[in-house]
Motif scaffolding. Structure first.
Motif, PDB file in Angstrom:
ATOM      1  N   VAL A 106     170.883  41.915 -39.091  1.00 17.50           N
ATOM      2  CA  VAL A 106     169.783  42.810 -38.746  1.00 17.50           C
ATOM      3  C   VAL A 106     170.313  44.080 -38.088  1.00 17.50           C
ATOM      4  CG1 VAL A 106     168.146  40.907 -38.449  1.00 17.50           C
ATOM      5  CG2 VAL A 106     169.410  41.765 -36.467  1.00 17.50           C
ATOM      6  N   CYS A 107     169.443  45.085 -38.041  1.00 19.30           N
ATOM      7  CA  CYS A 107     169.719  46.311 -37.286  1.00 19.30           C
ATOM      8  C   CYS A 107     168.382  46.925 -36.901  1.00 19.30           C
ATOM      9  CB  CYS A 107     170.547  47.302 -38.117  1.00 19.30           C
ATOM     10  SG  CYS A 107     169.657  48.001 -39.536  1.00 19.30           S
ATOM     11  N   PHE A 108     168.420  47.866 -35.963  1.00 16.64           N
ATOM     12  CA  PHE A 108     167.239  48.665 -35.677  1.00 16.64           C
ATOM     13  C   PHE A 108     167.267  49.841 -36.646  1.00 16.64           C
ATOM     14  CE2 PHE A 108     167.536  46.499 -31.520  1.00 16.64           C
ATOM     15  CZ  PHE A 108     166.234  46.020 -31.455  1.00 16.64           C
ATOM     16  N   PHE A 109     166.363  49.795 -37.634  1.00 20.15           N
ATOM     17  CA  PHE A 109     166.418  50.763 -38.733  1.00 20.15           C
ATOM     18  C   PHE A 109     165.818  52.101 -38.328  1.00 20.15           C
ATOM     19  CE2 PHE A 109     165.126  52.815 -42.654  1.00 20.15           C
ATOM     20  CZ  PHE A 109     166.230  52.609 -43.467  1.00 20.15           C
ATOM     21  N   HIS A 110     166.592  53.154 -38.548  1.00 21.36           N
ATOM     22  CA  HIS A 110     166.132  54.524 -38.315  1.00 21.36           C
ATOM     23  C   HIS A 110     166.697  55.377 -39.445  1.00 21.36           C
ATOM     24  CE1 HIS A 110     164.935  58.198 -36.309  1.00 21.36           C
ATOM     25  NE2 HIS A 110     166.176  58.653 -36.410  1.00 21.36           N
ATOM     26  N   ALA A 111     165.843  55.771 -40.377  1.00 22.17           N
ATOM     27  CA  ALA A 111     166.309  56.499 -41.559  1.00 22.17           C
ATOM     28  C   ALA A 111     166.921  57.845 -41.180  1.00 22.17           C
ATOM     29  CB  ALA A 111     165.159  56.700 -42.533  1.00 22.17           C
ATOM     30  N   THR A 112     168.161  58.046 -41.598  1.00 23.66           N
ATOM     31  CA  THR A 112     168.837  59.330 -41.380  1.00 23.66           C
ATOM     32  C   THR A 112     168.961  60.124 -42.674  1.00 23.66           C
ATOM     33  OG1 THR A 112     170.979  58.208 -41.627  1.00 23.66           O
ATOM     34  CG2 THR A 112     170.137  58.494 -39.392  1.00 23.66           C
ATOM     35  N   LYS A 113     168.751  59.446 -43.814  1.00 25.77           N
ATOM     36  CA  LYS A 113     168.784  60.101 -45.119  1.00 25.77           C
ATOM     37  C   LYS A 113     167.644  59.538 -45.969  1.00 25.77           C
ATOM     38  CE  LYS A 113     173.873  60.419 -45.051  1.00 25.77           C
ATOM     39  NZ  LYS A 113     174.004  61.878 -44.981  1.00 25.77           N
ATOM     40  N   VAL A 114     167.000  60.395 -46.743  1.00 29.11           N
ATOM     41  CA  VAL A 114     165.905  59.979 -47.623  1.00 29.11           C
ATOM     42  C   VAL A 114     166.155  60.553 -49.014  1.00 29.11           C
ATOM     43  CG1 VAL A 114     163.423  60.041 -48.047  1.00 29.11           C
ATOM     44  CG2 VAL A 114     164.280  59.930 -45.695  1.00 29.11           C
ATOM     45  N   TYR A 115     166.019  59.684 -50.031  1.00 34.62           N
ATOM     46  CA  TYR A 115     166.256  60.102 -51.420  1.00 34.62           C
ATOM     47  C   TYR A 115     165.096  59.653 -52.289  1.00 34.62           C
ATOM     48  CZ  TYR A 115     171.047  60.290 -49.613  1.00 34.62           C
ATOM     49  OH  TYR A 115     172.161  60.546 -48.851  1.00 34.62           O
ATOM     50  N   LYS A 116     164.789  60.467 -53.301  1.00 36.24           N
ATOM     51  CA  LYS A 116     163.773  60.116 -54.296  1.00 36.24           C
ATOM     52  C   LYS A 116     164.416  60.284 -55.672  1.00 36.24           C
ATOM     53  CE  LYS A 116     159.417  60.828 -53.857  1.00 36.24           C
ATOM     54  NZ  LYS A 116     158.951  59.472 -53.454  1.00 36.24           N
ATOM     55  N   PRO A 117     164.832  59.203 -56.306  1.00 35.75           N
ATOM     56  CA  PRO A 117     165.485  59.302 -57.618  1.00 35.75           C
ATOM     57  C   PRO A 117     164.634  60.031 -58.653  1.00 35.75           C
ATOM     58  CG  PRO A 117     165.760  57.111 -56.707  1.00 35.75           C
ATOM     59  CD  PRO A 117     164.792  57.811 -55.816  1.00 35.75           C
ATOM     60  N   GLY A 118     163.301  59.841 -58.606  1.00 35.81           N
ATOM     61  CA  GLY A 118     162.421  60.593 -59.490  1.00 35.81           C
ATOM     62  C   GLY A 118     162.373  60.109 -60.915  1.00 35.81           C
ATOM     63  N   ALA A 224     163.237  49.775 -60.888  1.00 38.06           N
ATOM     64  CA  ALA A 224     162.481  50.629 -59.964  1.00 38.06           C
ATOM     65  C   ALA A 224     161.749  51.695 -60.761  1.00 38.06           C
ATOM     66  CB  ALA A 224     163.425  51.264 -58.959  1.00 38.06           C
ATOM     67  N   ASP A 225     160.469  51.883 -60.472  1.00 41.25           N
ATOM     68  CA  ASP A 225     159.658  52.835 -61.220  1.00 41.25           C
ATOM     69  C   ASP A 225     159.528  54.152 -60.453  1.00 41.25           C
ATOM     70  OD1 ASP A 225     158.106  53.909 -63.146  1.00 41.25           O
ATOM     71  OD2 ASP A 225     156.475  52.458 -63.024  1.00 41.25           O
ATOM     72  N   ASP A 226     158.849  54.107 -59.343  1.00 45.74           N
ATOM     73  CA  ASP A 226     158.666  55.305 -58.503  1.00 45.74           C
ATOM     74  C   ASP A 226     158.918  54.883 -57.061  1.00 45.74           C
ATOM     75  OD1 ASP A 226     157.972  57.714 -57.381  1.00 45.74           O
ATOM     76  OD2 ASP A 226     155.812  57.366 -57.538  1.00 45.74           O
ATOM     77  N   VAL A 227     160.121  55.107 -56.561  1.00 48.93           N
ATOM     78  CA  VAL A 227     160.497  54.592 -55.240  1.00 48.93           C
ATOM     79  C   VAL A 227     161.093  55.684 -54.358  1.00 48.93           C
ATOM     80  CG1 VAL A 227     160.906  52.252 -56.092  1.00 48.93           C
ATOM     81  CG2 VAL A 227     162.813  53.885 -56.013  1.00 48.93           C
ATOM     82  N   THR A 228     161.027  55.426 -53.063  1.00 46.28           N
ATOM     83  CA  THR A 228     161.693  56.252 -52.062  1.00 46.28           C
ATOM     84  C   THR A 228     162.778  55.415 -51.412  1.00 46.28           C
ATOM     85  OG1 THR A 228     159.683  57.525 -51.603  1.00 46.28           O
ATOM     86  CG2 THR A 228     161.402  57.541 -49.910  1.00 46.28           C
ATOM     87  N   VAL A 229     163.964  55.995 -51.283  1.00 51.15           N
ATOM     88  CA  VAL A 229     165.109  55.304 -50.695  1.00 51.15           C
ATOM     89  C   VAL A 229     165.394  55.897 -49.325  1.00 51.15           C
ATOM     90  CG1 VAL A 229     167.550  54.699 -50.931  1.00 51.15           C
ATOM     91  CG2 VAL A 229     166.108  54.876 -52.970  1.00 51.15           C
ATOM     92  N   GLU A 230     165.319  55.070 -48.290  1.00 52.99           N
ATOM     93  CA  GLU A 230     165.660  55.488 -46.933  1.00 52.99           C
ATOM     94  C   GLU A 230     166.968  54.809 -46.532  1.00 52.99           C
ATOM     95  OE1 GLU A 230     161.425  56.197 -44.736  1.00 52.99           O
ATOM     96  OE2 GLU A 230     162.096  54.122 -44.935  1.00 52.99           O
ATOM     97  N   VAL A 231     167.846  55.572 -45.901  1.00 53.50           N
ATOM     98  CA  VAL A 231     169.164  55.051 -45.542  1.00 53.50           C
ATOM     99  C   VAL A 231     169.441  55.302 -44.067  1.00 53.50           C
ATOM    100  CG1 VAL A 231     171.647  55.212 -45.957  1.00 53.50           C
ATOM    101  CG2 VAL A 231     170.055  55.442 -47.867  1.00 53.50           C
ATOM    102  N   ASP A 232     169.940  54.276 -43.401  1.00 48.73           N
ATOM    103  CA  ASP A 232     170.415  54.390 -42.028  1.00 48.73           C
ATOM    104  C   ASP A 232     171.924  54.170 -42.062  1.00 48.73           C
ATOM    105  OD1 ASP A 232     170.765  54.512 -39.321  1.00 48.73           O
ATOM    106  OD2 ASP A 232     169.503  52.783 -38.839  1.00 48.73           O
ATOM    107  N   VAL A 233     172.677  55.173 -41.638  1.00 48.48           N
ATOM    108  CA  VAL A 233     174.142  55.065 -41.620  1.00 48.48           C
ATOM    109  C   VAL A 233     174.563  54.432 -40.299  1.00 48.48           C
ATOM    110  CG1 VAL A 233     176.326  56.300 -41.828  1.00 48.48           C
ATOM    111  CG2 VAL A 233     174.302  57.128 -43.052  1.00 48.48           C
ATOM    112  N   LEU A 234     175.135  53.229 -40.372  1.00 47.82           N
ATOM    113  CA  LEU A 234     175.521  52.491 -39.178  1.00 47.82           C
ATOM    114  C   LEU A 234     176.994  52.764 -38.843  1.00 47.82           C
ATOM    115  CD1 LEU A 234     173.781  49.095 -40.047  1.00 47.82           C
ATOM    116  CD2 LEU A 234     172.826  51.105 -38.906  1.00 47.82           C
ATOM    117  N   SER A 235     177.320  52.638 -37.573  1.00 46.45           N
ATOM    118  CA  SER A 235     178.672  53.000 -37.135  1.00 46.45           C
ATOM    119  C   SER A 235     179.423  51.856 -36.458  1.00 46.45           C
ATOM    120  CB  SER A 235     178.596  54.192 -36.169  1.00 46.45           C
ATOM    121  OG  SER A 235     177.786  53.875 -35.046  1.00 46.45           O
TER     122      SER A 235
END
Length: 269
Positions: A106-118, A224-235
């Protein structure tokens, strides 16, 4: 005089409450950017299915993640701080904090990057797309994918019986598969680097939860049809190891890389 003491007691309780809240906030702040593991992936894959780590403690380390229920009874997912279990029957239910897990990350998720493949992407295509934007091959990424899926295939295992438990790769014939078409939901998972293989599962690892919270499981395939991708970069990452006789006597000399691949893909490699 009684009123004075009552007033002092109220003030004390208020300050105590503030202190506890401050401590909780500090713990969450300290854990931000950290991947927490309860258990060791290779040991779990090798048959350590008995629960030992309380969900209540797990929630102190994150609000987003995945894992396994006690005695391999289905698949576990955590989203927005809530835990759900997909049983081998296909039913998905909320999990109470009183239960425990044999393995979870687990992690405390906080999106730092957001992508929409489209565009519509199959699992392999989406992973290649993610590879193109998540370019640090040694990075630790928490990934949340939300939206509409043309197709999703998941799986869950039934609970194990008596010991000694078989390794997970020897139980592939017992897994149950579930297929969904035109479904909205969430993929919760991680992309972990090769150097973390063993203690963790390297590469992509996702669990699914439908928008109505009625379906889920470990991801085998999807489109995946129409999705949003959120990414949290962990250190960073931390791990709590089981203090049990089974773990103390587990044989770590065996290479389980191929077993892990088989379990991830739901079939022999």
């Amino acid at each position: 005089m009684k009123s004075f003491f009552k007033y002092c007691a109220i003030i004390f309780i208020v300050f105590l409450s503030i202190d506890f809240q401050a401590i909780a906030q500090k713990k969450k702040s300290d854990a931000q950017g950290n991947l927490f593991s309860a258990g060791y992936a290779a040991a779990f894959i090798g048959g350590l299915y008995d629960a030992w780590y309380p969900y209540s403690a797990l929630k102190q380390h994150g609000d987003f993640g995945l894992g396994a229920p006690a005695r391999l009874d289905g698949e576990l997912i955590m989203l927005n701080g809530k835990l759900y279990k997909t049983e081998y029957t296909g039913k998905t239910i909320p999990v109470t904090a009183a239960d425990s897990t044999p393995y979870a990350v687990v992690c405390f998720f906080h999106a730092t990057k957001v992508y929409k493949p489209g565009k519509q992407l199959a699992k392999g295509q989406l992973f290649k797309y993610l590879d193109s934007v998540l370019t640090n091959q040694n990075g630790i990424y928490a990934i949340h994918i939300n939206g509409n899926f043309k197709y999703v295939k998941t799986r869950a295992f039934p609970p194990v019986g008596q010991k000694p438990y078989l390794p997970l790769a020897a139980m592939l014939d017992k897994q149950r598969f579930f297929e969904f078409n035109s479904i909205k939901g969430d993929l919760v998972g991680y992309k972990l680097p090769a150097f973390m293989e063993g203690p963790h599962i390297a590469g992509y690892h996702f669990h699914f939860l439908s928008a109505d919270k009625a379906s889920g499981g470990h991801i085998i395939d999807f489109v995946a049809d129409d999705v949003t991708v959120e990414v949290d970069v962990l250190s960073s990452y931390t791990m709590q190891l089981p203090q049990t006789p089974d773990f103390n006597n587990f044989d770590f000399k065996k290479d389980r890389k191929e077993e892990i691949k088989s379990v991830e893909n739901g079939k022999k490699q």
